[in-house]
Design an enzyme around this catalytic site. Structure first.
Site, PDB file in Angstrom:
ATOM      1  N   PRO A 167     -30.778 -33.028 -43.207  1.00  0.00           N
ATOM      2  CA  PRO A 167     -29.397 -33.030 -42.914  1.00  0.00           C
ATOM      3  C   PRO A 167     -29.153 -33.964 -41.700  1.00  0.00           C
ATOM      4  CG  PRO A 167     -30.165 -31.121 -42.527  1.00  0.00           C
ATOM      5  CD  PRO A 167     -31.319 -31.455 -43.129  1.00  0.00           C
ATOM      6  N   SER A 168     -28.243 -34.785 -41.743  1.00  0.00           N
ATOM      7  CA  SER A 168     -27.766 -35.416 -40.480  1.00  0.00           C
ATOM      8  C   SER A 168     -26.952 -34.422 -39.789  1.00  0.00           C
ATOM      9  CB  SER A 168     -27.062 -36.641 -40.701  1.00  0.00           C
ATOM     10  OG  SER A 168     -26.074 -36.464 -41.807  1.00  0.00           O
ATOM     11  N   LYS A 205     -39.033 -29.698 -35.901  1.00  0.00           N
ATOM     12  CA  LYS A 205     -38.748 -29.878 -37.375  1.00  0.00           C
ATOM     13  C   LYS A 205     -39.420 -30.831 -38.150  1.00  0.00           C
ATOM     14  CE  LYS A 205     -35.220 -28.379 -38.810  1.00  0.00           C
ATOM     15  NZ  LYS A 205     -34.803 -27.246 -39.364  1.00  0.00           N
ATOM     16  N   GLY A 244     -32.818 -17.306 -41.701  1.00  0.00           N
ATOM     17  CA  GLY A 244     -31.916 -17.444 -40.794  1.00  0.00           C
ATOM     18  C   GLY A 244     -30.722 -17.283 -41.060  1.00  0.00           C
ATOM     19  N   SER A 265     -35.058 -21.824 -37.934  1.00  0.00           N
ATOM     20  CA  SER A 265     -35.808 -22.737 -37.110  1.00  0.00           C
ATOM     21  C   SER A 265     -35.735 -22.367 -35.551  1.00  0.00           C
ATOM     22  CB  SER A 265     -35.193 -24.160 -37.232  1.00  0.00           C
ATOM     23  OG  SER A 265     -36.303 -25.168 -36.630  1.00  0.00           O
ATOM     24  N   GLY A 283     -27.381 -17.741 -38.528  1.00  0.00           N
ATOM     25  CA  GLY A 283     -27.328 -19.267 -38.179  1.00  0.00           C
ATOM     26  C   GLY A 283     -26.075 -19.863 -38.823  1.00  0.00           C
ATOM     27  N   SER A 335     -24.742 -28.454 -33.339  1.00  0.00           N
ATOM     28  CA  SER A 335     -24.329 -29.567 -33.750  1.00  0.00           C
ATOM     29  C   SER A 335     -22.783 -29.793 -33.541  1.00  0.00           C
ATOM     30  CB  SER A 335     -24.666 -29.665 -35.472  1.00  0.00           C
ATOM     31  OG  SER A 335     -23.992 -28.632 -36.025  1.00  0.00           O
ATOM     32  N   GLY A 391     -27.216 -21.216 -42.291  1.00  0.00           N
ATOM     33  CA  GLY A 391     -27.676 -20.287 -43.059  1.00  0.00           C
ATOM     34  C   GLY A 391     -26.357 -19.370 -43.538  1.00  0.00           C
ATOM     35  N   TYR A 406     -36.739 -30.398 -30.275  1.00  0.00           N
ATOM     36  CA  TYR A 406     -36.067 -29.736 -31.607  1.00  0.00           C
ATOM     37  C   TYR A 406     -36.558 -30.862 -32.721  1.00  0.00           C
ATOM     38  CZ  TYR A 406     -32.993 -27.689 -35.176  1.00  0.00           C
ATOM     39  OH  TYR A 406     -32.509 -27.248 -36.219  1.00  0.00           O
TER      40      TYR A 406
END
Length: 343
Positions: free
Chosen positions: A189-190, A164, A15, A90, A18, A204, A21, A160
């Site tokens: 991760p948050s 995960k 990825g 993902s 992304g 995000s 990534g 989503y």
């Protein structure tokens, strides 16, 4: 920037087109590693090379492999000759995937990566999970850490997040049968903030972008645990190379901010945008109606007026990881969005 050694370890990053990534690829290149990254769409290679132009001064530093989480055939070639794997890819809703397909694609795709990595003799795989994989239904006043496991049947989860969770569970189940010596670490991760990387964006960043763009008339009673994308990339590398990370989960977060605090930060630092950033709070009931018609916020409905506190103490203790102040991450994100014309 270090000169890439032809004998340096080669790391596969899934990825790479992304947002996260690409930051991970850049962090590896800057430390002198050889990197191969996967893209689902061949056209994405140009976008990644454009974003990483400053980090590609050494010929042969970065290679590409076309691979799809839904296809068995591509992963052996992608993993061949690699010493480590960072599985950051993902499936995302709205990215050519139907919501009902996310669960099997994330779960089975993760197993495809792990099987190919084991066959290739990879020593360590680091998988990007989500802090939602350590979610508790009744967690008021509880500090959440890696010992917590989410129930994927919870109605508070969006598609989503559920995908995960199932993917991480599947990864740990797979590892129970591994006899090759390959180890796994997962990073949870948050909400990821921080600067853009070239043309690459992430969902995000939508919260900050909406506030800057005047996309909300009032501030919803929402709060977020936040991590900087640069710190998150660093955490993945520490989990990849530190022996202490083998077989461990690591929450990646830097702190919590309510949306009203984010709005105040933006108004204070970017006065030219102050008129666009709302100042009044919205009642939860009223905000629920507005969020239902906003696709970017709809999945956050279960989080209205909810505060969950996560701790990254384990990563700080075992891996000596130090996240930066989350206010600076939000401001760097906003500055980057404005400079790119997305704010």
């Amino acid at each position: 920037m270090p000169v890439q050694d032809r004998n340096a370890p080669r790391i596969l990053v899934t990825g790479g087109s992304g947002y996260l990534g690409c930051w991970i690829v850049a962090a590896l290149l800057r430390q002198g590693y050889r990197v191969r990254t996967t893209v689902r769409d061949p056209g994405a290679e140009w976008r990644v090379r454009t974003a990483l132009a400053a980090d590609l001064r050494q010929a042969g530093a970065l290679g590409f492999a076309q691979a799809d989480l839904g296809d068995d055939a591509s992963w052996d070639a992608a993993c061949a000759g690699c010493d480590g794997v960072v599985h950051a890819a993902s499936p995302m809703p709205g990215d050519g995937h139907r919501r009902r397909d996310l669960d099997p694609l994330a779960r089975d795709g993760t197993r495809r990566v792990l099987r190919a990595a084991e066959r290739a003799g990879v020593a360590r795989v680091v998988m990007t999970s989500s802090s939602r994989a350590a979610h508790l239904v009744s967690d008021s006043g509880i500090v959440i850490d890696e010992r917590c496991w989410s129930d994927p049947r919870s109605r508070s989860l969006d598609a989503y997040s559920r995908a995960k969770i199932l993917a991480e569970r599947s990864a740990w189940e797979f590892m129970q049968g591994v006899r090759s010596g390959m180890t796994l670490a997962t990073v949870l991760p948050s909400l990821v903030q921080g600067p853009l990387f070239g043309p690459l964006r992430s969902p995000s960043l939508a919260v900050t972008a909406l506030l800057l763009q005047g996309g909300l008339r009032r501030i919803p009673p929402l709060g977020f645990n936040i991590v900087d994308v640069r710190d998150l990339a660093d955490l993945h590398l520490r989990a990849l190379f530190d022996p202490a990370a083998a077989g461990q989960r690591f929450v990646g977060t830097g702190g919590f901010l309510w949306m009203r605090e984010i709005a105040a930060l933006l108004r204070g630092r970017f006065p030219q945008q102050a008129d666009a950033v709302p100042t009044r709070m919205a009642p939860a009931a009223m905000m629920g109606v507005e969020m239902l018609v906003n696709a970017e916020l709809r999945r956050l409905l279960p989080r209205l007026r909810v505060r969950r506190d996560y701790t990254a103490a384990k990563a700080e203790r075992l891996l000596h990881w130090t996240p930066r102040d989350v206010a600076s991450s939000v401001l760097d994100c906003a500055r980057s969005l404005l400079l790119s014309g997305h704010g």
